[in-house]
Write a protein that holds these residues in place. Structure first.
Motif, PDB file in Angstrom:
ATOM      1  N   GLY A   1       8.776  30.769  58.569  1.00  0.00           N
ATOM      2  CA  GLY A   1       9.295  30.980  59.916  1.00  0.00           C
ATOM      3  C   GLY A   1       8.280  31.651  60.822  1.00  0.00           C
ATOM      4  O   GLY A   1       8.120  31.264  61.994  1.00  0.00           O
ATOM      5  N   LYS A   2       7.557  32.646  60.313  1.00  0.00           N
ATOM      6  CA  LYS A   2       6.532  33.319  61.118  1.00  0.00           C
ATOM      7  C   LYS A   2       5.473  32.324  61.595  1.00  0.00           C
ATOM      8  O   LYS A   2       5.004  32.405  62.733  1.00  0.00           O
ATOM      9  CB  LYS A   2       5.883  34.440  60.302  1.00  0.00           C
ATOM     10  N   ALA A   3       5.128  31.390  60.719  1.00  0.00           N
ATOM     11  CA  ALA A   3       4.124  30.387  61.102  1.00  0.00           C
ATOM     12  C   ALA A   3       4.626  29.471  62.206  1.00  0.00           C
ATOM     13  O   ALA A   3       3.837  28.941  62.991  1.00  0.00           O
ATOM     14  CB  ALA A   3       3.726  29.567  59.874  1.00  0.00           C
TER      15      ALA A   3
ATOM     16  N   LEU B   1       6.408  27.766  68.318  1.00  0.00           N
ATOM     17  CA  LEU B   1       7.243  26.687  68.852  1.00  0.00           C
ATOM     18  C   LEU B   1       8.250  27.207  69.868  1.00  0.00           C
ATOM     19  O   LEU B   1       8.652  26.469  70.788  1.00  0.00           O
ATOM     20  CB  LEU B   1       7.986  25.966  67.716  1.00  0.00           C
ATOM     21  N   ARG B   2       8.666  28.454  69.717  1.00  0.00           N
ATOM     22  CA  ARG B   2       9.663  29.019  70.633  1.00  0.00           C
ATOM     23  C   ARG B   2       9.130  29.051  72.062  1.00  0.00           C
ATOM     24  O   ARG B   2       9.897  28.891  73.020  1.00  0.00           O
ATOM     25  CB  ARG B   2      10.044  30.431  70.188  1.00  0.00           C
TER      26      ARG B   2
ATOM     27  N   GLU C   1       7.364  26.915  73.393  1.00  0.00           N
ATOM     28  CA  GLU C   1       7.321  25.546  73.899  1.00  0.00           C
ATOM     29  C   GLU C   1       8.712  24.969  74.139  1.00  0.00           C
ATOM     30  O   GLU C   1       8.864  23.770  74.338  1.00  0.00           O
ATOM     31  CB  GLU C   1       6.542  24.664  72.920  1.00  0.00           C
ATOM     32  N   GLY C   2       9.715  25.834  74.106  1.00  0.00           N
ATOM     33  CA  GLY C   2      11.080  25.382  74.371  1.00  0.00           C
ATOM     34  C   GLY C   2      11.771  24.727  73.196  1.00  0.00           C
ATOM     35  O   GLY C   2      12.742  23.988  73.379  1.00  0.00           O
ATOM     36  N   VAL C   3      11.277  24.998  71.983  1.00  0.00           N
ATOM     37  CA  VAL C   3      11.884  24.433  70.789  1.00  0.00           C
ATOM     38  C   VAL C   3      12.918  25.408  70.239  1.00  0.00           C
ATOM     39  O   VAL C   3      12.621  26.604  70.055  1.00  0.00           O
ATOM     40  CB  VAL C   3      10.830  24.126  69.714  1.00  0.00           C
ATOM     41  N   LEU C   4      14.105  24.913  69.972  1.00  0.00           N
ATOM     42  CA  LEU C   4      15.165  25.714  69.367  1.00  0.00           C
ATOM     43  C   LEU C   4      15.044  25.597  67.852  1.00  0.00           C
ATOM     44  O   LEU C   4      15.169  24.503  67.297  1.00  0.00           O
ATOM     45  CB  LEU C   4      16.535  25.214  69.832  1.00  0.00           C
ATOM     46  N   ILE C   5      14.815  26.727  67.186  1.00  0.00           N
ATOM     47  CA  ILE C   5      14.712  26.749  65.728  1.00  0.00           C
ATOM     48  C   ILE C   5      16.056  27.191  65.165  1.00  0.00           C
ATOM     49  O   ILE C   5      16.507  28.315  65.405  1.00  0.00           O
ATOM     50  CB  ILE C   5      13.575  27.677  65.268  1.00  0.00           C
ATOM     51  N   LEU C   6      16.675  26.303  64.420  1.00  0.00           N
ATOM     52  CA  LEU C   6      18.012  26.538  63.861  1.00  0.00           C
ATOM     53  C   LEU C   6      17.957  26.492  62.342  1.00  0.00           C
ATOM     54  O   LEU C   6      17.484  25.508  61.761  1.00  0.00           O
ATOM     55  CB  LEU C   6      18.989  25.450  64.326  1.00  0.00           C
ATOM     56  N   GLY C   7      18.458  27.524  61.693  1.00  0.00           N
ATOM     57  CA  GLY C   7      18.707  27.483  60.267  1.00  0.00           C
ATOM     58  C   GLY C   7      20.182  27.173  60.042  1.00  0.00           C
ATOM     59  O   GLY C   7      21.049  27.737  60.720  1.00  0.00           O
ATOM     60  N   SER C   8      20.476  26.279  59.113  1.00  0.00           N
ATOM     61  CA  SER C   8      21.857  25.866  58.849  1.00  0.00           C
ATOM     62  C   SER C   8      22.145  26.007  57.360  1.00  0.00           C
ATOM     63  O   SER C   8      21.527  25.322  56.537  1.00  0.00           O
ATOM     64  CB  SER C   8      22.079  24.418  59.297  1.00  0.00           C
ATOM     65  N   GLY C   9      23.066  26.911  57.024  1.00  0.00           N
ATOM     66  CA  GLY C   9      23.427  27.136  55.633  1.00  0.00           C
ATOM     67  C   GLY C   9      24.800  27.778  55.554  1.00  0.00           C
ATOM     68  O   GLY C   9      25.747  27.300  56.170  1.00  0.00           O
ATOM     69  N   ASN C  10      24.895  28.870  54.831  1.00  0.00           N
ATOM     70  CA  ASN C  10      26.137  29.641  54.789  1.00  0.00           C
ATOM     71  C   ASN C  10      25.852  31.081  54.400  1.00  0.00           C
ATOM     72  O   ASN C  10      24.996  31.342  53.538  1.00  0.00           O
ATOM     73  CB  ASN C  10      27.140  29.062  53.795  1.00  0.00           C
TER      74      ASN C  10
ATOM     75  N   GLY D   1      12.136  34.893  60.405  1.00  0.00           N
ATOM     76  CA  GLY D   1      10.682  34.977  60.525  1.00  0.00           C
ATOM     77  C   GLY D   1      10.172  34.421  61.840  1.00  0.00           C
ATOM     78  O   GLY D   1       9.248  34.972  62.446  1.00  0.00           O
ATOM     79  N   ALA D   2      10.775  33.326  62.303  1.00  0.00           N
ATOM     80  CA  ALA D   2      10.330  32.690  63.542  1.00  0.00           C
ATOM     81  C   ALA D   2      10.606  33.551  64.769  1.00  0.00           C
ATOM     82  O   ALA D   2       9.969  33.379  65.805  1.00  0.00           O
ATOM     83  CB  ALA D   2      11.001  31.325  63.701  1.00  0.00           C
ATOM     84  N   ALA D   3      11.552  34.485  64.656  1.00  0.00           N
ATOM     85  CA  ALA D   3      11.911  35.313  65.799  1.00  0.00           C
ATOM     86  C   ALA D   3      10.909  36.432  66.062  1.00  0.00           C
ATOM     87  O   ALA D   3      10.887  37.000  67.155  1.00  0.00           O
ATOM     88  CB  ALA D   3      13.305  35.902  65.598  1.00  0.00           C
ATOM     89  N   GLY D   4      10.094  36.780  65.081  1.00  0.00           N
ATOM     90  CA  GLY D   4       9.102  37.835  65.278  1.00  0.00           C
ATOM     91  C   GLY D   4       9.462  39.109  64.530  1.00  0.00           C
ATOM     92  O   GLY D   4      10.621  39.360  64.194  1.00  0.00           O
TER      93      GLY D   4
END
Length: 263
Positions: free
Chosen positions: A148-150, A154-155, A157-166, A232-235
């Protein structure tokens, strides 16, 4: 763009008004995210591979029915969101540069139900390009956090990063909706909420030894590690926010989170 983890629950979420999380996802654009993303990077629990893999689709994504024994109308639903080949190539570049390579690609794979079921409720027009990235559940939580950090650039650039699980996922112990919530599920769910909200990322990356009832709540990590990608992608200084919470079947938590980085 903030990043998100969505608990998608059963495939019937897309048709069953009795599942409380359905209304939450239907209100997504009005209550959670008014800004439309340019593209969506979906990390679903239901695509588990040995090496990170993206679906590089030029046309509309196929709808994958990776479930059995559900009402026949489930198998007639379509979510033909456009593929996002440019995004897929960017994901490959970022992950390869960060040492996760070689990143593989699949040109004929569509969207599994962990992707299209929530997206059909969140963005029913199916007009936002979607790229899916696989998980590697054998490599654990920290691997996915670093992945996610890597992907964080993308954020911008207007990309929405979504994790989908439970938030909790043990199908052996599901029960009737009118029964009490199992204590082990509640204990883990509460720990997860407090860890996300209070930024205890080391604990989250080591949840298998830090969290109560971790093994029974997640016998296999595939449904939790999408959260680590979003985290991770959020910082590193991102704050977690619980944006939805409900239960079905005594043990299935639909807890969902937003991760916001400091401005």
């Amino acid at each position: 763009m903030d990043t998100f983890f969505i608990s998608h629950g059963a495939p019937t979420l897309v048709i069953d008004d009795g599942i409380p999380a359905r209304k939450f996802l239907q209100s997504w654009k009005s209550s959670k995210m008014q800004e439309l993303p340019k593209a969506i990077l979906m990390v679903s629990a239901h695509w588990d591979t040995d090496a990170p893999t993206v679906n590089l689709v030029q046309g509309p994504n196929d709808t994958i029915y990776d479930f059995y024994g559900f009402p026949s109308k489930m198998y007639k639903l379509k979510y033909p969101a456009p593929g996002a080949p440019d995004l897929a190539k960017k994901v490959k570049e970022l992950l390869n540069t960060s040492g996760f390579g070689p990143i593989k690609e699949e040109k004929n794979r569509g969207l599994d139900h962990g992707a299209w079921v929530p997206l059909m409720l969140m963005y029913p027009e199916a007009n936002i390009p979607v790229c899916q990235l696989s998980v590697q559940s054998r490599k654990g939580a920290e691997h996915h956090y670093k992945m996610g950090k890597a992907l964080a650039p993308l954020r911008e650039e207007g990309v929405l990063i979504l994790g989908s699980g439970n938030a909790t996922h043990n199908m052996r112990y599901i029960g009737p909706d009118d029964g009490p919530i199992a204590k082990w599920a509640s204990d883990f769910d509460t720990w997860l909420k407090e860890a996300c909200i209070n930024g205890r990322y080391d604990d989250l990356n080591n949840y298998e030894v830090k969290a109560p009832s971790a093994r029974i709540s997640h016998p296999w990590p595939d449904h939790l590690v999408p959260l680590h990608v979003a985290l991770g992608a959020a910082g590193e200084q991102a704050k977690g926010e619980l944006i939805h919470h409900s239960w079905t079947n005594r043990t299935i938590s639909y807890a969902s989170y937003r991760f916001t980085s400091p401005k």
